[in-house]
Design a protein around this motif. Structure first.
Motif, PDB file in Angstrom:
ATOM      1  N   GLU A  72       0.789  -1.240   0.000  1.00  0.00           N
ATOM      2  CA  GLU A  72       0.000   0.000   0.000  1.00  0.00           C
ATOM      3  C   GLU A  72       0.823   1.293   0.000  1.00  0.00           C
ATOM      4  OE1 GLU A  72      -3.066  -0.410   3.036  1.00  0.00           O
ATOM      5  OE2 GLU A  72      -4.448  -1.148   1.517  1.00  0.00           O
ATOM      6  N   ASN A 209      -6.590  -6.342  13.087  1.00  0.00           N
ATOM      7  CA  ASN A 209      -7.353  -6.114  11.860  1.00  0.00           C
ATOM      8  C   ASN A 209      -8.798  -6.564  12.055  1.00  0.00           C
ATOM      9  OD1 ASN A 209      -7.664  -5.340   9.087  1.00  0.00           O
ATOM     10  ND2 ASN A 209      -5.532  -5.936   8.762  1.00  0.00           N
ATOM     11  N   GLU A 236     -11.883   2.765   4.592  1.00  0.00           N
ATOM     12  CA  GLU A 236     -11.217   2.471   3.325  1.00  0.00           C
ATOM     13  C   GLU A 236     -11.578   3.641   2.417  1.00  0.00           C
ATOM     14  OE1 GLU A 236      -9.480  -0.083   3.583  1.00  0.00           O
ATOM     15  OE2 GLU A 236     -10.534  -1.846   4.318  1.00  0.00           O
TER      16      GLU A 236
END
Ligand code: GTR
Length: 326
Positions: A72, A209, A236
């Motif tokens: 990412e 997570n 997100e």
């Protein structure tokens, strides 16, 4: 480093094609760290279909899932340079680059999924999306990422005391390092793709997570204790390279923006189903899920707020988020 804006080049090709009556078509590349079928991957595919339909096929989106375009943090840079056109990414991966977005990385800033939606669907959400302009990407929409909890290979966590001495991987943002430190554990920032082997080899004891990531990245195979402290709900976000965006006509920009917004409901449906499915999958694999009294975890976060929410503008933003219903 300078990259020729791909759209500018494509526009030239398109112009020449049009003179001979062939319709122009631009395929935009979108990055995602998750595997094919994951709710964010499917949502961006859906967004691409809407874009294709509404531009009469002039634009298409191809989703490169499973970190094919990189981890990412690297893909963010490439999106800023216009090498990658679109990116579905966790806000956490931006670190503290965008102050207004950093607020969404504060532990326990969101009280529930409803609160998260009420904040992000309204004017505060628009304000946070707009703040990304400062880092050369255009943020189009937020997707759900659920609640994140700690998991590890050693033991169930029921209180911050249980975390002492354990090493947890966090996303590459200082705020998460301080969050883990405030709970008395050690934080190791590392890319998502290295977490599985990190736990397996004992470099780290665990990570944190949501259920779908814990499940689909295989972490539940190597870290069996999942403790529901739900310390974070990190949005997100779907972003487009500003270089690419600037090559679109205002009409097409509007189509892209609207298509992104229209893909949100679909993502939320897929997300809710995936959370259930993943919880069942990790339990079937032998993961132990334990409830946690969250209050001591919430109380331990005061130093993190004191450190990151010093600017009066951010204090105001935090207050408005806290005052939002849900
Ligand atoms: C997931 C998120 C990914 C990635 C990952 C991580 O929940 O969807 O984009 O950021 O977490 O922890 O790195």
């Amino acid at each position: 480093m300078y990259h020729l804006p791909r759209l500018a080049a494509t526009a030239l090709v398109a112009a020449s094609l049009m003179t001979v009556g062939v319709s122009a078509q631009t395929v935009l590349r979108s990055s995602d760290t998750h595997p094919d079928g994951y709710p964010t991957v499917e949502a961006v595919k859906h967004f691409g279909e809407l874009v294709k339909e509404r531009t009469d096929g002039r634009y298409e989106v191809e989703v490169f899932h499973s970190a094919q375009l990189g981890q990412e943090a690297d893909t963010i840079e490439q999106t800023q340079f216009g090498v990658i056109d679109l990116n579905r990414i966790s806000i956490g991966a931006f670190g503290t680059q965008v102050p207004e977005a950093t607020v969404t990385q504060l532990p326990y800033i969101f009280r529930s999924a409803d609160h998260f939606h009420n904040v992000l669907d309204g004017p505060i959400g628009e304000e946070i999306l707009a703040a990304f302009d400062a880092v050369d990407v255009v943020a189009l929409a937020f997707y759900d990422g659920g609640a994140r909890s700690f998991y590890n290979s050693q033991k169930p966590i029921t209180s911050p005391e249980d975390m002492a001495g354990l090493k947890f991987r966090v996303m590459q943002s200082d705020i998460f390092v301080d969050m883990v430190g405030a709970l008395g554990a050690n934080a190791t920032p590392m890319p998502y793709g290295e977490v599985y082997s990190g736990i397996q080899t004992g470099v780290i004891d665990g990570a944190e997570n949501n259920y779908p990531s814990y499940d689909t990245a295989g972490h539940a195979e190597v870290a069996k204790y999942y403790s529901l402290d739900e310390h974070l709900m990190v949005p997100e976000v779907l972003v487009m390279s500003k270089i690419v965006w600037d090559g679109l006509t205002p009409e097409d920009q509007e189509i892209f923006r609207q298509a992104a917004k229209d893909s949100v409901a679909h993502q939320r449906e897929l997300w809710a189903a995936q959370e259930e499915e993943s919880r069942a999958a990790v339990e079937a694999l032998g993961a132990t899920i334990n409830e946690v009294d969250k209050q001591p975890f919430i109380d331990a976060m005061k130093p993190v707020y004191d450190k990151y929410v010093t600017d009066p503008k951010l204090q105001d933003l935090v207050a408005r988020i806290q005052a939002t219903e849900g």
